[in-house]
Design a protein around this motif. Structure first.
Motif, short mmCIF file in Angstrom:
data_model
loop_
_atom_site.label_atom_id
_atom_site.label_comp_id
_atom_site.label_asym_id
_atom_site.label_seq_id
_atom_site.Cartn_x
_atom_site.Cartn_y
_atom_site.Cartn_z
N ARG A 58 0.83 -1.20 0.00
CA ARG A 58 0.00 0.00 0.00
C ARG A 58 0.87 1.25 0.00
O ARG A 58 1.98 1.23 0.52
CB ARG A 58 -0.93 0.03 1.22
CG ARG A 58 -2.07 -0.96 1.17
CD ARG A 58 -2.95 -0.83 2.41
NE ARG A 58 -4.21 -1.54 2.27
CZ ARG A 58 -4.38 -2.83 2.51
NH1 ARG A 58 -3.35 -3.55 2.94
NH2 ARG A 58 -5.56 -3.40 2.33
N ALA A 59 0.32 2.32 -0.55
CA ALA A 59 1.02 3.59 -0.51
C ALA A 59 1.10 4.06 0.94
O ALA A 59 0.13 3.96 1.70
CB ALA A 59 0.30 4.62 -1.36
N ASP A 60 2.25 4.56 1.36
CA ASP A 60 2.44 5.00 2.74
C ASP A 60 1.86 6.40 2.89
O ASP A 60 2.54 7.41 2.78
CB ASP A 60 3.93 4.99 3.09
CG ASP A 60 4.16 5.24 4.57
OD1 ASP A 60 3.16 5.43 5.30
OD2 ASP A 60 5.32 5.26 5.01
N THR A 61 0.54 6.43 3.14
CA THR A 61 -0.16 7.70 3.31
C THR A 61 -0.85 7.70 4.66
O THR A 61 -1.11 6.64 5.24
CB THR A 61 -1.23 7.88 2.22
OG1 THR A 61 -2.23 6.85 2.37
CG2 THR A 61 -0.62 7.79 0.82
N PRO A 62 -1.16 8.90 5.19
CA PRO A 62 -1.91 8.94 6.45
C PRO A 62 -3.23 8.21 6.37
O PRO A 62 -3.67 7.57 7.34
CB PRO A 62 -2.11 10.44 6.68
CG PRO A 62 -0.98 11.09 5.94
CD PRO A 62 -0.75 10.24 4.73
N GLU A 63 -3.89 8.27 5.20
CA GLU A 63 -5.18 7.58 5.04
C GLU A 63 -5.02 6.07 5.19
O GLU A 63 -5.83 5.41 5.86
CB GLU A 63 -5.80 7.90 3.67
CG GLU A 63 -6.28 9.33 3.50
CD GLU A 63 -5.13 10.30 3.26
OE1 GLU A 63 -5.36 11.52 3.36
OE2 GLU A 63 -4.00 9.85 2.96
N GLU A 88 -9.57 8.89 14.64
CA GLU A 88 -8.58 9.59 13.83
C GLU A 88 -9.13 9.89 12.43
O GLU A 88 -8.89 10.96 11.87
CB GLU A 88 -7.31 8.76 13.74
CG GLU A 88 -6.60 8.61 15.08
CD GLU A 88 -5.58 7.47 15.04
OE1 GLU A 88 -4.43 7.72 15.41
OE2 GLU A 88 -5.97 6.35 14.65
N GLU A 89 -9.86 8.93 11.85
CA GLU A 89 -10.45 9.17 10.53
C GLU A 89 -11.52 10.26 10.60
O GLU A 89 -11.62 11.11 9.72
CB GLU A 89 -11.07 7.86 10.01
CG GLU A 89 -10.04 6.80 9.64
CD GLU A 89 -10.67 5.49 9.28
OE1 GLU A 89 -10.30 4.92 8.23
OE2 GLU A 89 -11.54 5.01 10.04
N ILE A 90 -12.33 10.23 11.67
CA ILE A 90 -13.37 11.24 11.83
C ILE A 90 -12.76 12.62 12.00
O ILE A 90 -13.21 13.60 11.39
CB ILE A 90 -14.27 10.88 13.03
CG1 ILE A 90 -15.04 9.59 12.73
CG2 ILE A 90 -15.23 12.01 13.34
CD1 ILE A 90 -15.79 9.04 13.92
N ALA A 91 -11.72 12.71 12.84
CA ALA A 91 -11.09 14.01 13.07
C ALA A 91 -10.44 14.55 11.80
O ALA A 91 -10.41 15.77 11.57
CB ALA A 91 -10.04 13.88 14.18
N ALA A 92 -9.93 13.64 10.95
CA ALA A 92 -9.25 14.09 9.74
C ALA A 92 -10.21 14.42 8.60
O ALA A 92 -10.00 15.38 7.86
CB ALA A 92 -8.26 13.00 9.28
N LYS A 93 -11.28 13.63 8.45
CA LYS A 93 -12.13 13.78 7.27
C LYS A 93 -13.60 14.01 7.59
O LYS A 93 -14.41 14.17 6.66
CB LYS A 93 -12.02 12.52 6.40
CG LYS A 93 -10.61 12.21 5.90
CD LYS A 93 -10.60 11.04 4.95
CE LYS A 93 -11.10 9.76 5.61
NZ LYS A 93 -11.06 8.60 4.70
N GLY A 94 -13.97 13.98 8.87
CA GLY A 94 -15.39 14.08 9.21
C GLY A 94 -16.06 12.72 9.12
O GLY A 94 -15.45 11.71 8.75
#
Length: 448
Positions: A86-91, A302-308
């Protein structure tokens, strides 16, 4: 509060939690056992003590708001396997889930260092009346939260008598159609629960129209669907290894259906849903693969805080990802039809919708059969207009549409008919083989 924690960061997070809680049913918090694991998985996230303090504050706030708090323990080895390729991204880093199981209830709070007894959400004030009357009122008032809470409580306790009483009360007060709607909603409540390693488990069903001879091997059929790529990545599906008949599914009460779910989550064969006998499958004409589905899509904080919060899907609007999976499923279904001597897999649906899916299939099949009858009548009428002459048919496929033109063998045009895909028992390209059974086919108009 830990001295390493940032009070303002925690207050900001709690404010966001209070704002979003009314739209949330569950959330995943990630517990990091040591600083090395935190640095690997969340580089730059801050001191371990600060992250732990934030988790504790969020868990307490969200639990108080009635949100289910799930905790996953970070695992370096599992995380490295997840990131491989996988691409090493925060997502991608935030999307990791510990598939060994999410902690729930007291175990989740204890892992975060909280007292579980202090985390109980406030209960609604108990309304007057019997449980059946309260359920009827919640259903009639369309109070989704109160209805879901009370229905879940009664289903989990196996109180089928109370549920039956509520259905009768709704029938007497609002009519039989409303009673049927309530009965269906109770089954929908029963087929899913906050249990299992992912935090949510539900029963699904794959109805299959069986070929007249022996049914296909259910294990191979289920495994081929799972391997096809037709399922969303966040779903984990396991089928029972033997066929069931639709009639057995229909006979389950909500309490019995919930017991089936609990037993399957525990890895047990459901006592109330035994495998079908060959004679039952022959009489029914349909078999059902019953599946246990885990949904790992519960968002992390963490996903909610980053993207809603994820936006709910629009009604009747298919996303590009869903359209791609539908195409894969259709290819799998076509391959299954060819490999299993004509068995027709219907859609993978919630357990409670299996009978409706079969009914829709039979109605559609009836409409398609009527199209074949229309073709036969069309040919017979043309033969009546050309007594003593041989009638031939030129069949033309235009996309999914079938166009038929009838001629005498000598070349006299008689009539034409156009049928849409919904009127045909098989795809238009396969229709000529069916037509040969009752009318000769011509590659071009006779005499041309």
């Amino acid at each position: 509060m830990s001295p390493a924690a940032d009070p303002q960061a925690i207050e900001d997070a709690l404010a966001l939690a209070r704002e979003l809680a009314p739209r949330m049913s569950a959330v995943v918090l990630t517990h990091f056992p040591d600083a090395d694991t935190l640095d690997l998985m969340r580089p730059g996230a801050g001191p371990l003590e600060a992250v732990a303090a934030l988790n504790r504050a969020l868990a307490a706030e969200l639990a108080h708001e009635g949100v289910q708090v799930l905790v996953q323990v970070a695992d370096r080895a599992a995380f490295r396997r997840w990131m491989d390729g996988r691409a090493d991204t925060p997502e991608a880093r935030r999307a990791w889930r510990n598939h060994r199981g999410l902690l729930q209830g007291d175990a989740a709070f204890q892992m975060l260092g909280l007292d579980p007894s202090a985390m109980r959400p406030p209960r609604r004030g108990k309304a007057s009346g019997t449980p059946a009357e309260r359920l009827m009122r919640a259903f009639a008032d369309e109070d989704g939260g109160e209805f879901d809470e009370l229905a879940e409580e009664l289903v989990a306790a196996g109180r089928d008598g109370v549920l039956d009483q509520a259905i009768r009360k709704v029938a007497a007060r609002f009519g039989e159609e409303a009673a049927r709607e309530l009965a269906q909603e109770l089954l929908a409540v029963a087929e899913g629960a906050r249990i299992g390693p992912a935090g949510w488990a539900a029963l699904v069903a794959l109805p299959v129209a069986l070929p007249p001879d022996a049914p296909p091997d259910p294990v191979s059929l289920g495994e081929s669907l799972i391997a096809s790529g037709a399922l969303a990545e966040e779903l984990e599906l396991r089928f029972l290894p033997e066929w069931r008949v639709p009639e057995a599914l229909e006979a389950l009460s909500p309490g019995a259906l919930r017991r089936v779910l609990v037993e399957m989550v525990a890895g047990e064969e459901p006592a109330a849903l035994p495998p079908a006998k060959p004679t039952q499958l022959q009489e029914s004409g349909f078999g059902v693969l019953v599946g246990l589905q885990y949904d790992w899509a519960i968002p992390s904080w963490e996903e909610i805080a980053a993207k809603g919060l994820p936006e709910p899907p629009e009604d009747d609007k298919e996303t590009p990802e869903e359209a791609a999976r539908t195409e894969v499923f259709e290819r799998w279904r076509a391959a299954t039809y060819q490999a299993a001597d004509g068995c027709v897999a219907l859609a993978l649906v919630p357990f409670s919708e299996a009978s409706a899916e079969i009914a829709d299939f039979l109605q559609e099949a009836g409409e398609q059969t009527s199209g074949l009858t229309e073709i036969r009548d069309f040919v017979d009428m043309a033969r009546g207009e050309a007594p003593g002459e041989e009638v031939v048919c030129r069949a033309t496929v235009e996309g999914e549409r079938l166009q038929l033109a009838l001629y005498t063998r000598a070349g006299r045009f008689l009539d034409e008919l156009t049928l849409e895909a919904a009127q045909l028992p098989v795809p238009a390209a396969e229709m000529p083989e069916l037509l040969r059974a009752f009318v000769p086919l011509a590659a071009r108009p006779p005499g041309s």
